[in-house]
Design a protein around this motif. Structure first.
Motif, PDB file in Angstrom:
ATOM      1  N   PHE A 140      18.769  27.507  53.784  1.00 47.43           N
ATOM      2  CA  PHE A 140      18.384  27.786  52.392  1.00 47.43           C
ATOM      3  C   PHE A 140      18.639  26.502  51.606  1.00 47.43           C
ATOM      4  N   HIS A 141      17.816  25.498  51.867  1.00 46.36           N
ATOM      5  CA  HIS A 141      18.021  24.176  51.259  1.00 46.36           C
ATOM      6  C   HIS A 141      17.514  24.147  49.817  1.00 46.36           C
ATOM      7  N   LEU A 142      18.233  23.440  48.989  1.00 48.11           N
ATOM      8  CA  LEU A 142      17.916  23.318  47.558  1.00 48.11           C
ATOM      9  C   LEU A 142      17.222  21.984  47.311  1.00 48.11           C
ATOM     10  N   ARG A 143      16.156  21.999  46.502  1.00 47.56           N
ATOM     11  CA  ARG A 143      15.409  20.766  46.260  1.00 47.56           C
ATOM     12  C   ARG A 143      15.080  20.618  44.773  1.00 47.56           C
ATOM     13  N   LYS A 144      14.933  19.338  44.399  1.00 47.92           N
ATOM     14  CA  LYS A 144      14.398  19.041  43.067  1.00 47.92           C
ATOM     15  C   LYS A 144      13.576  17.767  43.204  1.00 47.92           C
ATOM     16  N   PRO A 145      12.354  17.743  42.693  1.00 52.83           N
ATOM     17  CA  PRO A 145      11.484  16.581  42.911  1.00 52.83           C
ATOM     18  C   PRO A 145      11.904  15.328  42.140  1.00 52.83           C
ATOM     19  N   SER A 146      12.626  15.523  41.034  1.00 52.90           N
ATOM     20  CA  SER A 146      13.009  14.365  40.221  1.00 52.90           C
ATOM     21  C   SER A 146      14.291  14.725  39.459  1.00 52.90           C
ATOM     22  N   VAL A 147      15.373  14.068  39.807  1.00 51.32           N
ATOM     23  CA  VAL A 147      16.662  14.453  39.197  1.00 51.32           C
ATOM     24  C   VAL A 147      16.929  13.657  37.924  1.00 51.32           C
ATOM     25  N   HIS A 148      17.765  14.271  37.076  1.00 46.94           N
ATOM     26  CA  HIS A 148      18.200  13.630  35.837  1.00 46.94           C
ATOM     27  C   HIS A 148      19.709  13.431  35.878  1.00 46.94           C
ATOM     28  N   ILE A 149      20.184  12.561  35.031  1.00 51.43           N
ATOM     29  CA  ILE A 149      21.632  12.326  34.931  1.00 51.43           C
ATOM     30  C   ILE A 149      22.367  13.640  34.713  1.00 51.43           C
ATOM     31  N   SER A 150      21.780  14.515  33.936  1.00 53.51           N
ATOM     32  CA  SER A 150      22.427  15.786  33.591  1.00 53.51           C
ATOM     33  C   SER A 150      22.559  16.734  34.787  1.00 53.51           C
ATOM     34  N   ASP A 151      21.926  16.400  35.908  1.00 51.57           N
ATOM     35  CA  ASP A 151      22.055  17.227  37.114  1.00 51.57           C
ATOM     36  C   ASP A 151      23.329  16.912  37.892  1.00 51.57           C
ATOM     37  N   THR A 152      24.045  15.895  37.482  1.00 48.48           N
ATOM     38  CA  THR A 152      25.314  15.556  38.132  1.00 48.48           C
ATOM     39  C   THR A 152      26.270  16.733  38.012  1.00 48.48           C
ATOM     40  N   ALA A 153      26.646  17.298  39.161  1.00 48.98           N
ATOM     41  CA  ALA A 153      27.466  18.511  39.175  1.00 48.98           C
ATOM     42  C   ALA A 153      27.797  18.847  40.623  1.00 48.98           C
ATOM     43  N   GLU A 154      28.571  19.912  40.795  1.00 53.60           N
ATOM     44  CA  GLU A 154      28.885  20.444  42.120  1.00 53.60           C
ATOM     45  C   GLU A 154      27.952  21.634  42.353  1.00 53.60           C
ATOM     46  N   TYR A 155      27.365  21.704  43.546  1.00 52.27           N
ATOM     47  CA  TYR A 155      26.420  22.775  43.858  1.00 52.27           C
ATOM     48  C   TYR A 155      26.958  23.595  45.022  1.00 52.27           C
ATOM     49  N   PHE A 156      26.955  24.906  44.840  1.00 53.44           N
ATOM     50  CA  PHE A 156      27.506  25.818  45.844  1.00 53.44           C
ATOM     51  C   PHE A 156      26.421  26.750  46.365  1.00 53.44           C
ATOM     52  N   CYS A 157      26.325  26.817  47.674  1.00 48.77           N
ATOM     53  CA  CYS A 157      25.466  27.799  48.332  1.00 48.77           C
ATOM     54  C   CYS A 157      26.334  29.026  48.642  1.00 48.77           C
ATOM     55  N   ALA A 158      25.751  30.202  48.539  1.00 49.88           N
ATOM     56  CA  ALA A 158      26.527  31.424  48.789  1.00 49.88           C
ATOM     57  C   ALA A 158      25.669  32.442  49.522  1.00 49.88           C
ATOM     58  N   VAL A 159      26.323  33.274  50.311  1.00 50.00           N
ATOM     59  CA  VAL A 159      25.629  34.287  51.091  1.00 50.00           C
ATOM     60  C   VAL A 159      26.308  35.632  50.940  1.00 50.00           C
ATOM     61  N   ARG A 160      25.502  36.678  50.890  1.00 52.05           N
ATOM     62  CA  ARG A 160      26.031  38.045  50.934  1.00 52.05           C
ATOM     63  C   ARG A 160      25.183  38.815  51.932  1.00 52.05           C
ATOM     64  N   SER A 161      25.838  39.369  52.928  1.00 49.61           N
ATOM     65  CA  SER A 161      25.126  40.165  53.925  1.00 49.61           C
ATOM     66  C   SER A 161      24.802  41.537  53.350  1.00 49.61           C
ATOM     67  N   ARG A 162      23.636  42.057  53.719  1.00 54.68           N
ATOM     68  CA  ARG A 162      23.212  43.363  53.221  1.00 54.68           C
ATOM     69  C   ARG A 162      24.217  44.431  53.621  1.00 54.68           C
ATOM     70  N   GLY A 163      24.652  45.223  52.656  1.00 53.04           N
ATOM     71  CA  GLY A 163      25.622  46.280  52.922  1.00 53.04           C
ATOM     72  C   GLY A 163      27.064  45.808  52.899  1.00 53.04           C
ATOM     73  N   TYR A 164      27.265  44.565  52.555  1.00 52.62           N
ATOM     74  CA  TYR A 164      28.600  43.974  52.569  1.00 52.62           C
ATOM     75  C   TYR A 164      28.955  43.585  51.150  1.00 52.62           C
ATOM     76  N   GLN A 165      30.192  43.897  50.728  1.00 47.00           N
ATOM     77  CA  GLN A 165      30.571  43.644  49.351  1.00 47.00           C
ATOM     78  C   GLN A 165      30.799  42.178  49.019  1.00 47.00           C
ATOM     79  N   LYS A 166      31.335  41.449  49.966  1.00 52.12           N
ATOM     80  CA  LYS A 166      31.861  40.114  49.666  1.00 52.12           C
ATOM     81  C   LYS A 166      30.767  39.052  49.688  1.00 52.12           C
ATOM     82  N   VAL A 167      30.872  38.107  48.737  1.00 51.42           N
ATOM     83  CA  VAL A 167      30.031  36.912  48.735  1.00 51.42           C
ATOM     84  C   VAL A 167      30.869  35.768  49.275  1.00 51.42           C
ATOM     85  N   THR A 168      30.319  35.023  50.216  1.00 52.48           N
ATOM     86  CA  THR A 168      31.011  33.867  50.774  1.00 52.48           C
ATOM     87  C   THR A 168      30.351  32.597  50.259  1.00 52.48           C
ATOM     88  N   PHE A 169      31.172  31.702  49.710  1.00 54.55           N
ATOM     89  CA  PHE A 169      30.678  30.443  49.165  1.00 54.55           C
ATOM     90  C   PHE A 169      30.883  29.312  50.158  1.00 54.55           C
TER      91      PHE A 169
END
Lengths: 113, 114
Positions: free
Chosen positions: A74-103
């Protein structure tokens, strides 16, 4: 069990260049997938999510991600980044029927002027 | 019109003390969470409450005790603070058991134990 792997801890990129932040997940059932962004000294904010349907998901701030079931990615893309995009990015998953989200451990995107 | 708020934003205290962090959400959500983010930015779930009932309780020392007086509030009390408790603690909320499952995060509480 579910898990998520973000392959890059830091990604430096020049302003106006394209960027891809990689995310792979693992789960024995179908999943919901998310990307969150954390700006310095702030909480996490949802960028986009995949629940079902079209595998190309568009989010806020010009970001998009593609769900690839065969590659469990589940790759994240942006065609043209700006200075304001400087940040930490977290991918997360939740399995169907499961309460917990894993980062994932996060990818620091550093946009260079 | 803050969606998820936490107090205090910063907390500096000495080892052995007891402290509390408060969280409130005005989104009408059923489920609330506490996460711990360590110095390497790793985000780990600690607890989750749904309609005031504890539904997720990860392997967390029993010095940490969540309390949910109502659906809109989830507080975290920490006894006998240790150096390793230093981290940023995030509260979050979401609708329970819906397909559009996303979490809304508070601004975080930076806890420093000296």
């Amino acid at each position: 069990a579910q898990s998520v792997t973000q392959l890059d801890s830091q990604v430096p990129v020049f302003e106006e260049a394209p960027v891809e932040l990689r995310c792979n997940y693992s789960s024995s059932v179908s999943v919901y997938l998310f990307w969150y962004v954390q700006y310095p000294n702030q909480g996490l904010q949802l960028l986009l999510k995949y629940l079902s349907g079209s595998t190309l998901v568009k989010g806020i701030n010009g970001f998009e991600a593609e769900f690839n079931k065969s590659q469990t990615s589940f790759h994240l893309r942006k065609p043209s980044v700006h200075i304001s995009d400087t940040a930490e990015y977290f991918c997360a998953v939740r399995s169907r029927g499961y309460q917990k989200v894993t980062f994932g451990i996060g990818t620091k995107l550093q946009v260079i002027p | 019109d803050t969606a998820v708020s936490q107090t205090p934003k910063y907390l500096v205290t000495q080892m052995g003390n007891d402290k509390s962090i408060k969280c409130e959400q005005n989104l009408g959500h059923d489920t609330m969470y506490w996460y711990k983010q360590d110095s390497k930015k790793f985000l780990k779930i600690m607890f989750s409450y749904n309609n005031k009932e504890l539904i997720i309780n990860e392997t967390v020392p029993n010095r940490f005790s969540p309390k949910s007086p109502d659906k809109a509030h989830l507080n975290l009390h920490i006894n006998s603070l240790e150096l390793g408790d230093s981290a940023v603690y995030f509260c979050a909320s979401s609708r329970a058991e819906t397909a559009h499952y996303e979490q809304y995060f508070g601004p975080g509480t930076r806890l420093t134990v000296t």
